[in-house]
Write a protein that holds these residues in place. Structure first.
Motif, PDB file in Angstrom:
ATOM      1  N   MET A 191      59.018  50.158  45.842  1.00 49.50           N
ATOM      2  CA  MET A 191      58.672  48.820  45.381  1.00 49.50           C
ATOM      3  C   MET A 191      57.731  48.890  44.179  1.00 49.50           C
ATOM      4  N   ARG A 192      56.831  49.893  44.183  1.00 50.76           N
ATOM      5  CA  ARG A 192      55.911  50.047  43.060  1.00 50.76           C
ATOM      6  C   ARG A 192      56.690  50.404  41.786  1.00 50.76           C
ATOM      7  N   ALA A 193      57.646  51.301  41.938  1.00 49.62           N
ATOM      8  CA  ALA A 193      58.463  51.700  40.790  1.00 49.62           C
ATOM      9  C   ALA A 193      59.236  50.504  40.237  1.00 49.62           C
ATOM     10  N   LEU A 194      59.728  49.660  41.130  1.00 55.74           N
ATOM     11  CA  LEU A 194      60.456  48.463  40.685  1.00 55.74           C
ATOM     12  C   LEU A 194      59.542  47.553  39.890  1.00 55.74           C
ATOM     13  N   ALA A 195      58.318  47.362  40.415  1.00 57.01           N
ATOM     14  CA  ALA A 195      57.367  46.460  39.768  1.00 57.01           C
ATOM     15  C   ALA A 195      56.965  47.000  38.391  1.00 57.01           C
ATOM     16  N   LEU A 196      56.764  48.307  38.312  1.00 53.62           N
ATOM     17  CA  LEU A 196      56.371  48.921  37.040  1.00 53.62           C
ATOM     18  C   LEU A 196      57.498  48.861  36.031  1.00 53.62           C
TER      19      LEU A 196
END
Ligand SMILES: [Zn+2]
Length: 413
Positions: free
Chosen positions: A148-153
């Motif tokens: 999810m962090r990678a998606l947000a970034l």
């Protein structure tokens, strides 16, 4: 089913998504499309590799989507020559994958992940050492938080497949009412996965609509437009937008149903109209399945405007509802003479494609691909002829009752 490169299934929805212009996709002769010849999966639940053999190098872009976990590979339009069963069985992190045309000029592979994964590499390799050009996608297992962090970034929203209209619409002086036919699914979204590979729902309903279009046009009483005329994906909201933009007088969405093994053996055609609360649990789960088309084809529905109805007044909706029910009833009556009907042939549920507040809309489930006789019917020429005749009759009755061409175009100018 083979992908068709040509065709006029253009859909642009300026109404819903603004007229933001992307460069027009390059048009090439169908024979000149890059060919994706084969596809393989390798690896395990920690690392999985997908390899696609190509006849030349192309540009690709991969990105991930959540809910459910998917990886999308976008590329210029290619001709897929994979074996029929490609993508049905997964391996490692890959549960399954689908592929197809998402717009004129653009193809896509949609990969369902069994759990969160990181895209470690996306590369198209030059042909070398007797190997063809190859697309290589490497996935590595990760946890939900990291995913999810990678998606947000990496939050550059993926380009929405935006199908361009090859012929700009001219203001028509033709007062005949416009009937919009909406063959469900298309491209990477084959429709119900319970249909046989050689007769996917998307192909059954397209053939039906093409014949129906010809017959309706032949009457000379209506104009007819289709949301797709080839094997291209069209987003649900675009289907509604297509009809609204053209001020359709009637919208007919066509699908085929399926029933899981062990859930009995339902059969026959059903006509659905829109309602907030479904007429029965089976109708509710069908609407849920049909409404998943965008997810199946790799759209991030969280980023999509799904409710097209909230801007309009109740009155229009109420009038539309009355007309939708009227048409549904007529259609049940006519279809009865042509095909087997479901034991409760008129039902309702919350289908996204039926949400135009100002266009009478119905969704026809032609039959069950999981029922032998229904499937035999739906794939037969003789049945298609009878069933489309019945729909033409119903459309005639519907417009006769309202005075053909008199009410809609005048009132809606
Ligand atoms: Zn369907």
């Amino acid at each position: 089913m083979a992908m068709h490169a040509a065709g006029a299934a253009g859909v642009i929805c300026a109404l819903l998504f603004g007229a933001a212009a992307a460069p027009a996709p390059e048009t090439r002769a169908p024979g000149d499309l890059p060919v994706a010849r084969d596809v393989r999966l390798a690896g395990d639940e920690a690392k999985t590799r997908l390899v696609v053999d190509l006849d030349r190098k192309i540009e690709v872009r991969a990105f991930a989507l959540a809910n459910p976990y998917r990886v999308i590979i976008d590329m210029p339009q290619v001709s897929f020559a994979f074996p029929d069963s490609a993508g049905e069985k997964g391996r490692g992190l890959v549960k399954a994958f689908r592929y197809g045309l998402v717009m004129q000029g653009g193809s896509r592979i949609v990969i369902d992940l069994g759990k969160p994964a990181k895209i470690e590499r996306t590369q198209v390799l030059d042909p070398a050492n007797g190997q063809p050009a190859r697309l290589v996608l490497d996935l590595a297992a990760t946890d939900r938080d990291t995913f999810m962090r990678a998606l947000a970034l990496n939050n550059r929203a993926p380009d929405r497949p935006r199908v361009r209209d090859p012929e700009p619409k001219e203001e028509t002086t033709d007062a005949r009412p416009l009937v919009v036919l909406d063959p469900g699914h298309g491209g990477p979204d084959h429709g119900t996965r319970l249909a046989p590979t050689d007769s996917p729902e998307k192909a059954i309903v397209l053939e039906f609509c093409l014949l129906l279009r010809d017959k309706l046009e032949k009457t000379g009483k209506y104009r007819v437009a289709m949301t797709r005329t080839d094997d291209t994906f069209v987003a649900l909201a675009d289907r509604v937008g297509f009809a609204r933009e053209r001020k359709a007088a009637l919208f007919i969405s066509v699908h085929a149903d399926a029933l899981e093994r062990g859930d009995g053996d339902a059969q026959g055609a059903t006509i659905y109209t829109l309602s907030e609360t479904a007429s029965d649990p089976a109708a509710a789960s069908l609407a849920e399945a049909e409404n998943r088309a965008d997810v199946i084809a790799g759209l991030d529905i969280a980023a999509e405007a799904t409710d097209v109805a909230d801007i309009l007044i109740d009155l229009a909706k109420r009038e539309t509802k009355t007309f939708s029910l009227q048409f549904a009833r007529t259609l049940v009556g006519e279809l009865r003479n042509a095909t087997r009907m479901h034991k409760e042939p008129m039902r309702s549920a919350s289908f996204v494609v039926l949400k135009a507040p100002d266009i009478p809309s119905v969704l026809v489930e032609l039959g069950y691909v999981t029922n032998r006789q229904d499937l035999k019917s739906m794939t037969s020429e003789a049945w298609r002829t009878k069933a489309t005749d019945a729909v033409v009759q119903a459309v005639g009755t519907f417009f006769n009752a309202r005075g053909v061409g008199a009410i809609r175009p005048a009132a809606r100018k």
